[in-house]
Design a protein around this motif. Sequence first.
Motif, PDB file in Angstrom:
ATOM      1  N   MET A 124       1.477 -19.280  80.851  1.00 46.57           N
ATOM      2  CA  MET A 124       1.604 -20.698  81.159  1.00 46.57           C
ATOM      3  C   MET A 124       1.932 -20.899  82.630  1.00 46.57           C
ATOM      4  SD  MET A 124       3.707 -21.607  77.692  1.00 46.57           S
ATOM      5  CE  MET A 124       4.229 -23.245  78.207  1.00 46.57           C
ATOM      6  N   ALA A 125       2.809 -20.040  83.176  1.00 50.21           N
ATOM      7  CA  ALA A 125       3.176 -20.137  84.594  1.00 50.21           C
ATOM      8  C   ALA A 125       1.963 -19.885  85.482  1.00 50.21           C
ATOM      9  CB  ALA A 125       4.296 -19.148  84.919  1.00 50.21           C
ATOM     10  N   ALA A 126       1.129 -18.930  85.088  1.00 48.74           N
ATOM     11  CA  ALA A 126      -0.086 -18.654  85.866  1.00 48.74           C
ATOM     12  C   ALA A 126      -1.032 -19.851  85.844  1.00 48.74           C
ATOM     13  CB  ALA A 126      -0.781 -17.411  85.314  1.00 48.74           C
ATOM     14  N   ALA A 127      -1.071 -20.557  84.723  1.00 48.60           N
ATOM     15  CA  ALA A 127      -1.933 -21.741  84.628  1.00 48.60           C
ATOM     16  C   ALA A 127      -1.418 -22.885  85.501  1.00 48.60           C
ATOM     17  CB  ALA A 127      -2.031 -22.190  83.172  1.00 48.60           C
ATOM     18  N   LEU A 128      -0.091 -22.963  85.674  1.00 45.83           N
ATOM     19  CA  LEU A 128       0.496 -24.040  86.470  1.00 45.83           C
ATOM     20  C   LEU A 128       0.566 -23.718  87.951  1.00 45.83           C
ATOM     21  CD1 LEU A 128       3.520 -25.236  84.274  1.00 45.83           C
ATOM     22  CD2 LEU A 128       1.205 -26.163  84.363  1.00 45.83           C
ATOM     23  N   ALA A 129       0.468 -22.452  88.314  1.00 43.33           N
ATOM     24  CA  ALA A 129       0.628 -22.036  89.709  1.00 43.33           C
ATOM     25  C   ALA A 129      -0.413 -22.729  90.590  1.00 43.33           C
ATOM     26  CB  ALA A 129       0.502 -20.524  89.822  1.00 43.33           C
ATOM     27  N   GLY A 130       0.036 -23.243  91.700  1.00 42.07           N
ATOM     28  CA  GLY A 130      -0.876 -23.884  92.635  1.00 42.07           C
ATOM     29  C   GLY A 130      -1.346 -25.262  92.209  1.00 42.07           C
ATOM     30  N   MET A 131      -0.745 -25.806  91.154  1.00 46.08           N
ATOM     31  CA  MET A 131      -1.190 -27.104  90.648  1.00 46.08           C
ATOM     32  C   MET A 131      -0.731 -28.235  91.570  1.00 46.08           C
ATOM     33  SD  MET A 131      -1.026 -28.099  86.647  1.00 46.08           S
ATOM     34  CE  MET A 131       0.589 -28.820  86.630  1.00 46.08           C
ATOM     35  N   ASP A 132      -1.531 -29.263  91.706  1.00 46.71           N
ATOM     36  CA  ASP A 132      -1.208 -30.426  92.520  1.00 46.71           C
ATOM     37  C   ASP A 132      -0.315 -31.367  91.708  1.00 46.71           C
ATOM     38  OD1 ASP A 132      -1.050 -32.526  94.247  1.00 46.71           O
ATOM     39  OD2 ASP A 132      -3.153 -33.117  94.082  1.00 46.71           O
ATOM     40  N   TRP A 133       0.914 -31.566  92.173  1.00 44.26           N
ATOM     41  CA  TRP A 133       1.867 -32.414  91.451  1.00 44.26           C
ATOM     42  C   TRP A 133       1.917 -33.833  92.021  1.00 44.26           C
ATOM     43  CZ3 TRP A 133       3.713 -30.989  86.900  1.00 44.26           C
ATOM     44  CH2 TRP A 133       3.696 -29.631  86.580  1.00 44.26           C
ATOM     45  N   ASN A 134       0.872 -34.226  92.732  1.00 43.53           N
ATOM     46  CA  ASN A 134       0.834 -35.559  93.306  1.00 43.53           C
ATOM     47  C   ASN A 134       0.949 -36.610  92.203  1.00 43.53           C
ATOM     48  OD1 ASN A 134      -0.025 -38.026  94.568  1.00 43.53           O
ATOM     49  ND2 ASN A 134      -0.939 -36.791  96.191  1.00 43.53           N
ATOM     50  N   SER A 135       1.823 -37.572  92.425  1.00 47.54           N
ATOM     51  CA  SER A 135       2.068 -38.582  91.387  1.00 47.54           C
ATOM     52  C   SER A 135       1.049 -39.719  91.414  1.00 47.54           C
ATOM     53  CB  SER A 135       3.475 -39.164  91.541  1.00 47.54           C
ATOM     54  OG  SER A 135       3.619 -39.796  92.807  1.00 47.54           O
ATOM     55  N   ALA A 136       0.075 -39.647  92.317  1.00 49.58           N
ATOM     56  CA  ALA A 136      -0.956 -40.695  92.358  1.00 49.58           C
ATOM     57  C   ALA A 136      -1.642 -40.799  91.004  1.00 49.58           C
ATOM     58  CB  ALA A 136      -1.982 -40.364  93.437  1.00 49.58           C
ATOM     59  N   ASP A 137      -1.962 -42.033  90.629  1.00 49.09           N
ATOM     60  CA  ASP A 137      -2.612 -42.296  89.339  1.00 49.09           C
ATOM     61  C   ASP A 137      -1.754 -41.835  88.168  1.00 49.09           C
ATOM     62  OD1 ASP A 137      -4.802 -43.392  90.625  1.00 49.09           O
ATOM     63  OD2 ASP A 137      -5.865 -41.483  90.720  1.00 49.09           O
ATOM     64  N   HIS A 138      -0.437 -41.895  88.353  1.00 51.17           N
ATOM     65  CA  HIS A 138       0.511 -41.606  87.270  1.00 51.17           C
ATOM     66  C   HIS A 138       0.332 -40.191  86.702  1.00 51.17           C
ATOM     67  CE1 HIS A 138       1.353 -45.884  87.511  1.00 51.17           C
ATOM     68  NE2 HIS A 138       0.068 -46.123  87.344  1.00 51.17           N
ATOM     69  N   PHE A 139       0.130 -39.235  87.583  1.00 47.37           N
ATOM     70  CA  PHE A 139       0.032 -37.808  87.247  1.00 47.37           C
ATOM     71  C   PHE A 139      -1.189 -37.473  86.389  1.00 47.37           C
ATOM     72  CE2 PHE A 139       4.576 -38.433  88.120  1.00 47.37           C
ATOM     73  CZ  PHE A 139       4.837 -37.395  89.009  1.00 47.37           C
ATOM     74  N   THR A 140      -2.182 -38.335  86.379  1.00 42.97           N
ATOM     75  CA  THR A 140      -3.372 -38.024  85.589  1.00 42.97           C
ATOM     76  C   THR A 140      -4.173 -36.868  86.188  1.00 42.97           C
ATOM     77  OG1 THR A 140      -4.596 -39.738  86.793  1.00 42.97           O
ATOM     78  CG2 THR A 140      -3.638 -40.353  84.677  1.00 42.97           C
ATOM     79  N   ARG A 141      -3.922 -36.537  87.453  1.00 44.23           N
ATOM     80  CA  ARG A 141      -4.653 -35.442  88.095  1.00 44.23           C
ATOM     81  C   ARG A 141      -4.008 -34.080  87.835  1.00 44.23           C
ATOM     82  NH1 ARG A 141      -5.580 -38.262  94.051  1.00 44.23           N
ATOM     83  NH2 ARG A 141      -6.441 -40.225  93.282  1.00 44.23           N
TER      84      ARG A 141
END
Length: 383
Positions: A289-306
Amino acid sequence: MLGSPDNGVPVLKTEDARRRRLIMPLFVLSLVALLVLGLLWNRGNDSKIVGAGSTLAAPLIERSATSYRNAFTADNPERPDETGGDWVLDGSGLVYEPVGSMGGIMRLNSDPEVDFAVSDYPLAAETVDGRKLGQFPIAAGAIAVVHNLDLGGKQLQLDAQTVANIYLGTVKRWDDKAIAALNPGVALPAQDITPVHRADGSGSTQGITNWLSTNSPQWNDGPGTGPAITWPQGVGSAAERSSGVVKAVKATSGAVGYVEPGQARAAGLKVATLRNGAGDFVAPASEGMAAALAGMDWNSADHFTRVAPSADATGAYPLTVPIYVVMEREPQQEKDARRALSYLDYVVTRYDASASKLGYLPLPEKGATQVDAYIKDTFPYAP
């Protein structure tokens, strides 16, 4: 004197009778009004907060609520609104209804008693804005593909195309050559496969069907993706909620289904490893799960839909899913919503090791910081 019959029963026509006829309806209306006021007063003074939604997230919500209560038992009871102590000190706590992601969102929309909904998939940004809601992740979970097979201690390996074909009904037996090719050296039984899926609207269904659609053209062109889809007719069976899937798979030799990994382990179900985009077979554990989240964009634009975990990174578990909370920006019960946010902030910022033990992954520091800023910017009543 006796008046004309009323439904065959003589009726007294006296001044007292007339007064009673006028007074009784007023008396009944007064009682109803008092009852309604009492219910509203009790709701306003009841220290319970109410959440509803994802069955995948149910263990996380229930255990973290207990941890939150224990963490704040030393709060100053003279300052309950600021500390959240009123929620924990009187012992009433939180009520969580695991009705599925879709059910939770519907409850939030229709029932003023529900303070927040939990979902394994995000609402579209236009929906969040149109309904004056806020949406943010609180942790990450996983969807496990579970089975009821005796493989002599060997691990079952599957990929998205094969799982899609199982649910499409084109792979019908466990000794099918497609499954055998993924499991060299494993003695697969000559046994029919019984696929089990959710009958209710579910974030788990959204997650697994998105994985299938991404990797199987036949699935994408057929059932497609969604929390509630039209499943192929005559293939397998349906079950309500995760608990129903667990029960059905456990009771049926040769069955396969999908549930949260912790619930699978608690029920003694076997879990398959799944092939990701890098070709690795990965189990639904914290490392994957950590590998899947690594490098993920946590930008809150569009209410975290990205926010989208990677299914292609080396070592990534492909059915890793963010767990979202949806709340109203203008709730009817602002005090309860504020207490709910206090609890949810605790889950995001402090409930780390315990969440991992349950099979969930806490948000990384960058994600937690973004969520904290989003909450303060989005909800006027944020503590």
